[in-house]
Structures are given as structure tokens and as C-alpha cells.
Design a protein around this motif. Structure first.
Motif, mmCIF file in Angstrom:
data_model
loop_
_atom_site.group_PDB
_atom_site.id
_atom_site.type_symbol
_atom_site.label_atom_id
_atom_site.label_comp_id
_atom_site.label_asym_id
_atom_site.label_seq_id
_atom_site.Cartn_x
_atom_site.Cartn_y
_atom_site.Cartn_z
ATOM 1 N N ALA A 1 -40.655 -52.424 11.013
ATOM 2 C CA ALA A 1 -39.159 -52.594 11.136
ATOM 3 C C ALA A 1 -38.522 -53.316 9.705
ATOM 4 N N ILE A 2 -39.065 -54.275 9.600
ATOM 5 C CA ILE A 2 -38.494 -55.402 8.444
ATOM 6 C C ILE A 2 -38.417 -54.689 7.272
ATOM 7 N N VAL A 3 -39.489 -53.635 6.981
ATOM 8 C CA VAL A 3 -39.425 -53.003 5.597
ATOM 9 C C VAL A 3 -38.525 -51.930 5.502
ATOM 10 N N LYS A 4 -37.985 -51.381 6.717
ATOM 11 C CA LYS A 4 -37.052 -50.321 7.038
ATOM 12 C C LYS A 4 -35.799 -51.060 6.768
ATOM 13 N N LEU A 5 -35.620 -52.222 7.304
ATOM 14 C CA LEU A 5 -34.369 -52.760 7.304
ATOM 15 C C LEU A 5 -34.128 -53.636 6.021
ATOM 16 N N ILE A 6 -35.080 -54.349 5.295
ATOM 17 C CA ILE A 6 -34.981 -55.304 4.358
ATOM 18 C C ILE A 6 -34.232 -54.755 3.090
ATOM 19 N N ILE B 1 -36.404 -63.916 4.987
ATOM 20 C CA ILE B 1 -35.446 -63.281 3.964
ATOM 21 C C ILE B 1 -34.488 -62.228 4.579
ATOM 22 N N TYR B 2 -35.104 -61.496 5.682
ATOM 23 C CA TYR B 2 -34.291 -60.724 6.406
ATOM 24 C C TYR B 2 -33.113 -61.186 6.949
#
Length: 512
Positions: free
Chosen positions: A308-313, A269-270
Motif C-alpha cells: 500500500a505504501i509503495v503504491k501511494l508514496i 515519509i508518507y
């Protein structure tokens, strides 16, 4: 102004919103619901992620259901990872009773039973559209993280992907990956050494064992084709966001597969969704039930990847919601990223439980109206402590909340209803195909067979040459032996004749 009026005013001011929102319930003070103290969550902040926590049986699954419903009614799609199998009822309208009527009246919302558009998805043989991804789509970095490889093993994995790209060997499933690993330490050892350097057989064998461990948890059903397109998760039907329910009831005992899938989905998804920046509402929300399964056996590096993904997504317009029993189940680095927190009651049966409650209480804002630790153990079913983010991104006041009831069925679908839902699904027609096209497994298999046949022919030729050589040597030895024996016999006869002649000659002389 008395305490109830002061509390109501705090909730009204703290949860005020000028833009669209969803209503989760109404505030409770001194065990009484307060009308006009609506707990509103702005749609604008729903991509800031969230937590739904609480002991078994306290109503957290129903809260998940309510949030998914309200998102759908605001034409926002969502993905629900259903490990207990109790979310399929979203597809059918709920039923009304006196308690639901009273609850809705206290909250100030109208209760209209309603079924919502639902897609059933699966990682295994459950009914629904199958979710799959190829090994190539995972890539060497994510595959290494899932297998928890060290630096040396990661280098080998990167080399494998590079080799397959250069040689045009499709890596579709795990048997392809295993075949390549077998090839580079056996038949292709010299080729690999010439192009990439020496590869450690011990390291390759370790990677093989880790892949087998993943296979034992059912991962071979997930890797392959047809690859799932994440754009199919953001559908809107009849003005309502489609709720995609991923049925995971048969993988609760296989956390490795669950975390593998979850991380791959977030990564896809990202990497696929475009940057959206600040929007008035999210593009998609994901709800990860039994989230402790993701983190219990995760390495530090895997947790860092998720963080990292939670921060950026969220910049992609995606909100991620973790559902678990206690906030302490979520690593602090991830917990700090969660804007909406809905905490149902916790149970204190042991000293360890009491310490856990003390720690859980520290995750919520201090309130002048509540002793958070006390409320955590005293709430009834369908009640929760709630704090969210305001439109300005500030935490709202902590509120003991009477949660609204789901408008869809608070029970599962029957087998016939599930069959009907699956039969009407376009995604099932698209993804439930058994495709096993030519890939690394078949290509290298032929190459190995060809090498084996060639080696066999060379071996047979060598054997024939050896047999001819041996036969010739045997013939030469035979004639040599015969010659030698003939010579010995000839010499023997000559000596005998000479000896006889000498004796006879002597005898003859005496006779005369």
C-alpha cells in the motif's frame, strides 16, 4: 537495415526522452556493445520505483552506486540501506584505468572521478548519526503489525495508547510500553476495568513476550529520543543531492529489526511529505539492499502494508528501489509496482535454480533480439538486462546493457576517513544525544511505589490492630483461666471442708 542497426534504432526510439535523464549504459547485441544505443532513464519516472537484482558478485551493488551518484549529480537526495558495508566509498573520488576509459567511451559518457556529499546514519553503535523513533510515533496500528498481534491483542494495544494519551503518559521506548502493560493487569486492573472493561492477562502476557522478542534483536536501541526528522534526508549540498547511507552491517541476523525500521521509515515519509503529483524529478529515492530480509519473515498483513505504501508514496515524489538476488524474492503484488528493472546475471547450479531463472525471465518484456533465459546466465560482471519506463509511462524495450562505472570509489572508506566524515556531520551533533526524560516508566513506577507504600502502611496498621486484639484476647483468656482455676479451687476447698466437717462431726458423735 541489419540486426545491429535495427536494435540500435529500437533502443534510440524506446529510450528517447525530451526531459532530463540519467544514463545507465549502452545496449549490447551479440556480445558487442553498440555505440549510440544509450540506456536513458527519464528523471520524471524515477518515482515509479525499481528493482536491482542479480547473483552475488555480478555487480548489482555497483549499479546501486551508479544510480545514487547520477541522482546526486541531478541534485536528487537518496537513502541507501547498506547491509554489507560496501557503499561508504561514495564519499571519495574513484580512480581511472584503461578498462573504465574504454567502458565510458563505448557508453558515450565522460568519466570524471568525483566524491559526493554523504551522511552516515546508524541504528546501533556504528559510527554515524543515530536513527530513533518513539513508540508514540509508531502508533498502535503499526506497532501491532510489527508485533503480529491478533485482533484481541490489537484492541489491547489501542487501549494502551488511548489510556496513555488520556493520562498524559509519554510512550518513548519499549520499557515504557512494557511498564504500562504490567500496570493494567496488576495495580491498575480495577481502574482499567472501570474505564475500558476487563483486560485478559493472558493476552497482555503474549504481547509482552513479542516485545521481548523484538528487544532481543536490538530494537531498544531504535526506540527512544531524539526522534529522527525525515526532512533531514532531503538535503542538497553544493548543488548535489546528499546521499544518506544507513549502516546496517550488524543487523543482518536481525530481520525483525530491519523490517521494523524500514516500514517505520516509509510510513513516516508518507505521512510527513506533502502531495506533489507529477514532477519532473523525484524528491527522494530509497534503496533497500538485501530486500529479501524484509519479506522472508513478514506476515501477509505486513506485506499488504508495504504494498500500500509503495503504491501511494510515489505521489509524494519518492521512489523505492529493492536490491536482491532474484525478482522472486519480492512478492508479486510489490513487484508489479516497480518501473525500472536492472537484472544482473543469475547462476544455475541446481534444478531449483533453473526453475527460478525461468520464473525470473517471465518478469521482463519479450525481446526479438534475446532469449532472456539464456542471457540471464551468460552475462558478465558489469552487464545487466534493463527495462524502464518511458516518459509516457510505457515499458521500454529489454536491453542487454553494458553498465557505466561508478565515478566514486569502488571500495569502502578507511576508519580515519569515516571518523573525519562523522566529525564533520551536523546530524551527529543533532541526534547523538542520550536523552531519557520522564515518561510512562517513571510516572507509573512512582505510582506503583506509592501504592505499595500505602498498602504497606495499611498492612502495618492492620498488623498492629491485630496484635492488640490478640493481646487483649490473650489477657482476657488469662484472667478467665485464672478466675476459672480460682473458682475450681474454691469449690474444691468448700467441698473438702464440708466433707471433713461431716466426717469429723460423725466421729465426734461416736466418741461421745
Amino acid at each position: 537495415m541489419n540486426s545491429k542497426e535495427k536494435f540500435q534504432q529500437q533502443i534510440v526510439d524506446g529510450y528517447a526522452t525530451k526531459k532530463d535523464f540519467i544514463v545507465l549504459g549502452t545496449g549490447i547485441l551479440e556480445k558487442e556493445p553498440i555505440k549510440g544505443a544509450s540506456i536513458k532513464v527519464p528523471l520524471k519516472t524515477l518515482n515509479r520505483h525499481g528493482l536491482i537484482a542479480g547473483a552475488t558478485g555480478t555487480g548489482k551493488t555497483k549499479t546501486l552506486q551508479v544510480i545514487a551518484e547520477q541522482l546526486s549529480l541531478k541534485d536528487i537526495p537518496s537513502v541507501l540501506m547498506d547491509l554489507k558495508g560496501d557503499l561508504s566509498g561514495l564519499a571519495q573520488a574513484g580512480s581511472i584505468n584503461d578498462h573504465i576509459t574504454w567502458r565510458s567511451d563505448m557508453i558515450g559518457v565522460e568519466y570524471t572521478p568525483l566524491g559526493l556529499p554523504v551522511e552516515l546514519l546508524t541504528l546501533s553503535q556504528e559510527k554515524g548519526a543515530r536513527l530513533k523513533a518513539t513508540v508514540t510515533e509508531f502508533g498502535p496500528i503499526l506497532m501491532s503489525q510489527i508485533l503480529e498481534l491478533n485482533n484481541t491483542q490489537r484492541g489491547i494495544m489501542a487501549m494502551v495508547f488511548c489510556y496513555c494519551d488520556v493520562k498524559k503518559l509519554p510512550l518513548l521506548d519499549l520499557k515504557d510500553l512494557k511498564k504500562v502493560l504490567q500496570y493494567i493487569i496488576n495495580e491498575g486492573k480495577e481502574e482499567i476495568k472501570e474505564e475500558y472493561g476487563t483486560v485478559s492477562s493472558a493476552s497482555v502476557n503474549t504481547i509482552m513476550r513479542k516485545i521481548i522478542e523484538l528487544e532481543q534483536q536490538g530494537a531498544e536501541q531504535f526506540f527512544g529520543e531524539v526522534s529522527f526528522d525525515v526532512d533531514d534526508l532531503v538535503k542538497v549540498q553544493d548543488g548535489k543531492g546528499v546521499i544518506s547511507i544507513i549502516r546496517l552491517t550488524d543487523i543482518q541476523s536481525r530481520p525483525k529489526l530491519f523490517s521494523t525500521f524500514m516500514l517505520s521509515l516509509l510510513t513516516e515519509i508518507y505521512e510527513t511529505f506533502p502531495e506533489l503529483g507529477d514532477q519532473d524529478k523525484p524528491k527522494l529515492c530509497l534503496f533497500i539492499d538485501e530486500a529479501h530480509l524484509v519479506f522472508d519473515n513478514a506476515s501477509d498483513e505486513l506485506v499488504e502494508k508495504i504494498e500500500a505504501i509503495v503504491k501511494l508514496i510515489r505521489s509524494k515524489g519518492v521512489g523505492v528501489y529493492f536490491c536482491t538476488q532474484s525478482p522472486t524474492d519480492i512478492p508479486e503484488s510489490v513487484l508489479g509496482q516497480l518501473g525500472l528493472k536492472v537484472q544482473h546475471s543469475l547462476r544455475a547450479f541446481t534444478a531449483k535454480d533453473r526453475k527460478g531463472i525461468q520464473k525470473a525471465a517471465q518478469n521482463y518484456p519479450i525481446s526479438e533480439f534475446y532469449d532472456t533465459e539464456e542471457v540471464l546466465t551468460a552475462m558478465g560482471i558489469g552487464e545487466a538486462l534493463v527495462t524502464a519506463l518511458s516518459e509516457k509511462g510505457m515499458p521500454t524495450p529489454l536491453s542487454h546493457t553494458l553498465m557505466r562505472a561508478p565515478v566514486s570509489r569502488m571500495d569502502i572508506l578507511t576508519e580515519s576517513e569515516i571518523k573525519d566524515l562523522v566529525d564533520r556531520s551536523q546530524l551527529v551533533l543533532k541526534y547523538n544525544q542520550n536523552i531519557d526524560r520522564e515518561s510512562a516508566y517513571e510516572i507509573l513506577g512512582r505510582k506503583i511505589s506509592h501504592s505499595e507504600e500505602k498498602a504497606k502502611e495499611v498492612g502495618e496498621t492492620a498488623q498492629q490492630a491485630s496484635r492488640k486484639s490478640n493481646l487483649k484476647k490473650e489477657e482476657e483468656s488469662f484472667f478467665e483461666e485464672i478466675s476459672k482455676n480460682t473458682m475450681v479451687r474454691q469449690i474444691g476447698r468448700t467441698i473438702f471442708r464440708e466433707l471433713t466437717r461431716s466426717i469429723m462431726g460423725t466421729l465426734s458423735g461416736k466418741k461421745r
